[in-house]
Design a protein around this motif. Sequence first.
Motif, PDB file in Angstrom:
ATOM      1  N   TRP A 146     -44.678  29.147 -25.763  1.00  0.00           N
ATOM      2  CA  TRP A 146     -43.962  30.418 -25.624  1.00  0.00           C
ATOM      3  C   TRP A 146     -44.524  31.496 -26.564  1.00  0.00           C
ATOM      4  N   ASP A 193     -46.970  19.339 -20.079  1.00  0.00           N
ATOM      5  CA  ASP A 193     -45.650  19.800 -19.635  1.00  0.00           C
ATOM      6  C   ASP A 193     -44.573  18.839 -20.125  1.00  0.00           C
ATOM      7  N   LYS A 225     -37.141  22.924 -15.579  1.00  0.00           N
ATOM      8  CA  LYS A 225     -37.940  23.600 -16.599  1.00  0.00           C
ATOM      9  C   LYS A 225     -37.067  24.203 -17.700  1.00  0.00           C
ATOM     10  N   GLU A 226     -35.860  24.638 -17.334  1.00  0.00           N
ATOM     11  CA  GLU A 226     -34.968  25.238 -18.322  1.00  0.00           C
ATOM     12  C   GLU A 226     -34.545  24.208 -19.365  1.00  0.00           C
ATOM     13  N   LEU A 233     -37.543  23.279 -21.584  1.00  0.00           N
ATOM     14  CA  LEU A 233     -37.830  24.299 -22.587  1.00  0.00           C
ATOM     15  C   LEU A 233     -36.815  24.249 -23.724  1.00  0.00           C
ATOM     16  N   TYR A 254     -37.783  23.796 -27.591  1.00  0.00           N
ATOM     17  CA  TYR A 254     -37.375  24.749 -28.627  1.00  0.00           C
ATOM     18  C   TYR A 254     -36.718  24.026 -29.801  1.00  0.00           C
TER      19      TYR A 254
END
Length: 378
Positions: free
Chosen positions: A171, A275, A342-343, A346, A350
């Motif tokens: 990101w 990924d 994907k949410e 991520l 994070y």
Amino acid sequence: MRIAFICTEKLPSPAIKGGAIQLMIDGIAPFFAETHSLTIFSITDPSLPMYEIRDGIEYVRVPKERYEQHIANELKKRTFHVIHVFNRPANVLFYKQAAPNSRFVTSLHNDMFSPMKMPPDVAKQVIAEVDAITTVSEYMKRTVTKRYDVPNDRIQVVYSGVDATRYMPPWTDEGKQMRTDMRQRFFVEEDDVILFIGRLSKTKGVHVLIESMNHVLAKHRNAKLVIVGGKWFSDNRLNDYVRFLHQLAKPYKDRIQFTNYIPSEHIPHVFTIGDVFVCSSQWHEPLARVHYEAMAAGVPIITTNRGGNREVIEHNKNGLVIDDYASPKAFAHAICELLGNKEKALALAYEGRKRAETMFSFANTAEQLERVYIKIFQ
């Protein structure tokens, strides 16, 4: 303080050929060199001098043959306040004869107090003689305290760490560019990359991960498993297990890619292609340091509930933890969950990055070890 680090006889320091212990030492050594005198002992390597002072740190390298005797001879020439013996607790007894006035710490990165590796009478003697024991996980601590009576104030968990500044989460602008460059280099531009990094040994479970791909590809046709590593650190020679892995992967053609060993200094860049990162350990892993690296890289993690892994990966918080660790379907389910959401992937990434920066930095590791040294020296 004058401090000595004694590596195992397996790999040199600095970590030019990898190794979890050597990488940890590389990470914490600069912090000790700022305020203490530090000497690091390890085996020789053709690319390194026998002796050097680098960045204020003294490196002494001796032949692998009769390693313990060479180290003992070197200890007799110097005076140290604290000598830290990494993952070879039995050697403390020998080294203490060479440096009777030093305080001794031994750290456990594997189950070195197992009766298969150390007779119980020797283990009890080591525990009586050593000033402090540190372990890389609570799991490793339990392997000792379940067998032997160890005073609680003499054994402490000190987690390893990572230099998060060397890793580029996807990101960030730098991470996005590096990801584009590296994915082109590995020919995975259009793929959903499942990444494995580690030694190719049966205990690491690479075969289970390969077997999971049949189920993964049924839902994600663009999935690709990239396997980074050799049979041993910096050793790409084939053995029966590695040959078996290649045979097992053949039906998947270009959906499985082997890279062989990649030097540790390039690993932060390699992480950017992923990924999903998977640690497929089948054994009671003391606590694989790839977890720290994947967290720092901002790659969502899937790991197994084996040994100490779950101490740093919290299910559905900074990764997914598989209980049914021998099941290819269990891995496939977890992989598909993150590739398809994907949410969530991520969010896990994070949180992993945040923990790498705040909880599992090399600065934290060095600070905890320094407290141990000061306590036993006073």
